[in-house]
Design a protein around this motif. Structure first.
Motif, PDB file in Angstrom:
ATOM      1  N   PHE A   1       0.835  -1.185   0.000  1.00 28.93           N
ATOM      2  CA  PHE A   1       0.000   0.000   0.000  1.00 28.93           C
ATOM      3  C   PHE A   1       0.884   1.254   0.000  1.00 28.93           C
ATOM      4  N   ILE A   2       1.348   1.659  -1.165  1.00 34.37           N
ATOM      5  CA  ILE A   2       2.050   2.921  -1.426  1.00 34.37           C
ATOM      6  C   ILE A   2       3.386   3.021  -0.684  1.00 34.37           C
ATOM      7  N   PHE A   3       3.414   2.681   0.607  1.00 30.97           N
ATOM      8  CA  PHE A   3       4.604   2.853   1.427  1.00 30.97           C
ATOM      9  C   PHE A   3       5.297   1.510   1.657  1.00 30.97           C
ATOM     10  N   ASN A   4       6.578   1.568   1.998  1.00 30.03           N
ATOM     11  CA  ASN A   4       7.293   0.321   2.274  1.00 30.03           C
ATOM     12  C   ASN A   4       6.876  -0.237   3.628  1.00 30.03           C
ATOM     13  N   SER A   5       7.109  -1.521   3.806  1.00 26.45           N
ATOM     14  CA  SER A   5       6.618  -2.204   5.013  1.00 26.45           C
ATOM     15  C   SER A   5       7.238  -1.644   6.282  1.00 26.45           C
ATOM     16  N   LYS A   6       8.495  -1.151   6.218  1.00 25.79           N
ATOM     17  CA  LYS A   6       9.139  -0.605   7.408  1.00 25.79           C
ATOM     18  C   LYS A   6       8.445   0.651   7.913  1.00 25.79           C
ATOM     19  N   ALA A   7       7.742   1.348   7.006  1.00 25.13           N
ATOM     20  CA  ALA A   7       7.029   2.556   7.419  1.00 25.13           C
ATOM     21  C   ALA A   7       5.893   2.235   8.375  1.00 25.13           C
TER      22      ALA A   7
ATOM     23  N   ARG B   1       8.260  -0.524  19.530  1.00 24.05           N
ATOM     24  CA  ARG B   1       9.057   0.640  19.927  1.00 24.05           C
ATOM     25  C   ARG B   1      10.458   0.612  19.314  1.00 24.05           C
ATOM     26  N   THR B   2      11.081  -0.536  19.284  1.00 24.40           N
ATOM     27  CA  THR B   2      12.447  -0.631  18.757  1.00 24.40           C
ATOM     28  C   THR B   2      12.483  -0.266  17.279  1.00 24.40           C
ATOM     29  N   GLU B   3      11.559  -0.846  16.485  1.00 25.78           N
ATOM     30  CA  GLU B   3      11.540  -0.563  15.052  1.00 25.78           C
ATOM     31  C   GLU B   3      11.162   0.888  14.771  1.00 25.78           C
ATOM     32  N   LEU B   4      10.250   1.431  15.561  1.00 20.38           N
ATOM     33  CA  LEU B   4       9.866   2.829  15.365  1.00 20.38           C
ATOM     34  C   LEU B   4      11.028   3.763  15.672  1.00 20.38           C
ATOM     35  N   ASP B   5      11.801   3.471  16.713  1.00 15.44           N
ATOM     36  CA  ASP B   5      12.954   4.304  17.056  1.00 15.44           C
ATOM     37  C   ASP B   5      13.999   4.300  15.947  1.00 15.44           C
ATOM     38  N   ARG B   6      14.080   3.186  15.214  1.00 14.77           N
ATOM     39  CA  ARG B   6      15.058   3.073  14.126  1.00 14.77           C
ATOM     40  C   ARG B   6      14.535   3.632  12.802  1.00 14.77           C
ATOM     41  N   LEU B   7      13.245   3.954  12.740  1.00 18.64           N
ATOM     42  CA  LEU B   7      12.618   4.330  11.480  1.00 18.64           C
ATOM     43  C   LEU B   7      13.209   5.620  10.919  1.00 18.64           C
ATOM     44  N   ASP B   8      13.519   5.609   9.646  1.00 17.53           N
ATOM     45  CA  ASP B   8      13.942   6.802   8.917  1.00 17.53           C
ATOM     46  C   ASP B   8      12.684   7.467   8.371  1.00 17.53           C
ATOM     47  N   VAL B   9      12.250   8.552   8.980  1.00 20.06           N
ATOM     48  CA  VAL B   9      10.965   9.162   8.620  1.00 20.06           C
ATOM     49  C   VAL B   9      10.964   9.745   7.214  1.00 20.06           C
ATOM     50  N   GLY B  10      12.130   9.866   6.625  1.00 20.29           N
ATOM     51  CA  GLY B  10      12.215  10.405   5.265  1.00 20.29           C
ATOM     52  C   GLY B  10      12.245   9.355   4.184  1.00 20.29           C
ATOM     53  N   SER B  11      12.006   8.099   4.534  1.00 22.13           N
ATOM     54  CA  SER B  11      12.068   7.026   3.527  1.00 22.13           C
ATOM     55  C   SER B  11      10.835   6.127   3.618  1.00 22.13           C
ATOM     56  N   VAL B  12       9.664   6.717   3.803  1.00 17.93           N
ATOM     57  CA  VAL B  12       8.459   5.914   3.976  1.00 17.93           C
ATOM     58  C   VAL B  12       7.943   5.329   2.661  1.00 17.93           C
ATOM     59  N   PHE B  13       8.235   5.961   1.533  1.00 19.77           N
ATOM     60  CA  PHE B  13       7.703   5.494   0.256  1.00 19.77           C
ATOM     61  C   PHE B  13       8.421   4.248  -0.243  1.00 19.77           C
ATOM     62  N   SER B  14       7.675   3.393  -0.931  1.00 21.51           N
ATOM     63  CA  SER B  14       8.294   2.253  -1.603  1.00 21.51           C
ATOM     64  C   SER B  14       9.202   2.731  -2.735  1.00 21.51           C
ATOM     65  N   ASP B  15       8.800   3.784  -3.407  1.00 19.07           N
ATOM     66  CA  ASP B  15       9.565   4.353  -4.514  1.00 19.07           C
ATOM     67  C   ASP B  15      10.647   5.268  -3.951  1.00 19.07           C
ATOM     68  N   GLU B  16      11.910   4.882  -4.132  1.00 23.11           N
ATOM     69  CA  GLU B  16      13.025   5.629  -3.549  1.00 23.11           C
ATOM     70  C   GLU B  16      13.163   7.033  -4.118  1.00 23.11           C
TER      71      GLU B  16
END
Length: 548
Positions: free
Chosen positions: A466-472, A477-492
């Motif tokens: 759905f539009i965004f990559n699965s990591k988004a 809590r651990t995965e959210l702390d590591r999340l790069d908020v500027g890379s939510v889209f599947s399309d780089e």
């Protein structure tokens, strides 16, 4: 001159479609528009109804200023549409109103009248169950009964208003909504959200245009009316897309639930309803466009994980998770509101879309939801991505999911970076924004992760894309702390830029410092509006969509 926009949400499913529509407004999809919103239900305690009404109230607090409750329309920014909420529910409380038999007073009149009334009622409605079950939680898949009573409730409100005595608050709100519709005349576009497989929505869609028309006539004592051939009505024909546990014999044997919706009949209900809409001349002449939306794979259980022992079909406990089909319904409303072509014949036109189905699952792109009319798909992807990233910034990067920091902490960060023009935004205004992001994306209840609207929509098609990559869509809590908020889209191509010495997040903060709102173009006046427009501009620039 732009048409005036009206939305009517009917029943539990209609309320969830409205929830998605409100979030479309929050990301900025209805720029510079004012929308009159009516919630219509038989069940004033319905959990989905209460949830979306509170969402709209929160939306309006975010837009409100000292001089304007609910704010004003803006352009190219978050929360750009102005929403006016009206609530109407049919009154089935009080002695003599609890069920059909009492409501229509079958036992009054002469003996001959009582006999004729009973014979007519028994012909269409089962005497031992349908005529006597409580109406407070809706029509329980008895759409023939529901259509009559919804029409009755609206006309009863008109008569009470005409008499001017003992007018209920919800009847006044209905009057205000219909008065605006009457004033709009030929420039009105009315979109109805509801299902065709259940009770209230299926009951209301066929009769709403005529009920509104007759309300105007009755309230004005015949002096005024609505021309249904000129007012533009559209609706969702939303067929079954969820199911719930089958009621057991104990529940069906209780007086309260002697008549109860059974999800096993939803497919049959949908087929019968669609055949009716296709052949009924009133439906065909009243509606311009009907959007046929369904879920052609096995339905998800709406009560999965609810931890309850009985079938829930109404009341405060009915708070079903959101689903992609409801977002599609909201996109249908958007299409109805912006499209230039509108059929002018005496028969409704049907519209539908499809999405790729591979490996037993659906995947959705922005184009699947919006097409490319007026570049709507790119605009949607950009604005949804901007809101999603901003939600992560508030909820994770600045701790809003675990407390009351969020936007307030982000403003403090900007203040340290000498971006001080937003210092007057109050703690309460920050809290409202943070609360909205929790409903939009996620929050924590102590140590328990709670999915918000966007997470629930994506979960309804998981493991599909759905539009965004699965990591988004990290949910711990651990995965959210590591999340790069500027890379939510599947399309780089839409990832935020970064430098050799700075992360995407820090690069974005620097971009924010170097930019600002376009006050006249974005129609923003208050400090809060300027802050949201400023954020929107920096996020859009970071995502790199070619929107011009």
């Amino acid at each position: 001159m732009m048409d005036k926009l009206f939305v009517i949400a009917v029943g539990g499913t209609g309320m969830r479609c409205l929830e998605s529509f409100v979030h479309l407004c929050a990301i900025g999809m209805l720029d510079s528009r004012e929308v009159e919103v009516l919630t219509l239900d038989t069940d004033q305690t319905n959990g989905n109804k209460g949830k979306v009404e509170e969402l709209i109230r929160l939306y309006n607090r975010i837009k409100s200023s000292d001089s304007q409750e609910g704010g004003t329309p803006n352009a190219d920014t978050f929360f750009s549409a102005k929403l006016n909420l009206y609530r109407f529910f049919t009154n089935y409380s009080g002695r003599g109103r609890e069920n059909y038999k009492d409501l229509v007073k079958l036992s009054t009149g002469s003996p001959e009248q009582q006999r004729d009334n009973k014979l007519l009622s028994d012909l269409f409605l089962d005497h031992a169950s349908v005529q006597e079950f409580s109406l407070a939680h809706g029509y329980r898949a008895q759409t023939h009964l529901g259509s009559m009573l919804i029409y009755h409730g609206i006309i009863e409100a008109a008569r009470n208003i005409l008499k001017g005595t003992n007018v209920l608050p919800q009847e006044r709100e209905l009057e205000h909504f219909i008065s605006k519709l009457e004033l709009a005349g030929e420039s009105a576009r009315v979109f109805v959200f509801g299902s065709v497989f259940g009770g209230t929505g299926a009951s209301a869609i066929p009769v709403i245009p005529k009920a509104l028309k007759d309300f105007v006539s009755v309230r004005s004592n015949g002096a005024s009316s609505i021309d249904l051939s000129k007012t533009k009505f559209g609706a969702t024909l939303l067929t079954e897309y969820f199911t719930f546990r089958k009621p057991d014999e104990k529940q069906k044997g209780s007086k309260e639930d002697s008549v109860i919706a059974d999800a096993s009949f939803f497919p049959l209900n949908s087929q019968a309803a669609l055949q009716f809409y296709q052949s009924d001349t009133t439906v065909q002449r009243s509606y311009k466009l009907l959007y046929h939306i369904g879920w052609p794979v096995e339905s998800r259980h709406a009560d999965e994980g609810a931890g309850v022992g009985k079938t829930i079909t109404g009341g405060a406990e009915q708070k079903n998770a959101c689903h992609i089909t409801e977002l599609i319904a909201a996109c249908a409303a958007y299409d109805f509101f912006i499209r230039q072509y509108m059929p002018d014949g005496q028969k409704a036109e049907y519209l539908y879309k499809s999405a790729p189905f591979r490996n037993d699952t659906f995947s959705f792109t922005a184009e699947d939801l919006f097409g490319n009319q007026e570049r709507s798909a790119e605009i949607f992807a950009n604005r949804l991505g901007a809101m999603f990233s901003l939600a992560h910034i508030s909820l994770t990067a600045n701790g809003g999911a675990w407390g009351d920091l969020g936007i307030k902490a982000f403003l403090n960060l900007l203040h340290k970076q000498r971006l001080t023009q937003y210092a007057s935004i109050t703690d309460a205004e920050c809290a409202d924004l943070n609360d909205y992001f929790k409903l939009f994306a996620y929050t924590y209840d102590k140590d328990h992760f709670v999915r918000g609207w966007l997470y629930q929509v994506r979960n309804s098609i998981a493991p599909g894309n759905f539009i965004f990559n699965s990591k988004a869509f990290a949910d711990n809590r651990t995965e959210l702390d590591r999340l790069d908020v500027g890379s939510v889209f599947s399309d780089e191509r839409h990832h935020w830029p970064k430098s050799l010495i700075s992360s995407r997040y820090n690069t974005f903060v620097n971009k924010l410092i170097d930019s600002g709102p376009a006050e006249q173009l974005q129609k923003v006046n208050t400090t809060k509006e300027k802050f949201l427009a400023h954020l929107y501009n920096a996020l859009s620039a970071s995502q790199g969509f070619k929107l011009n």
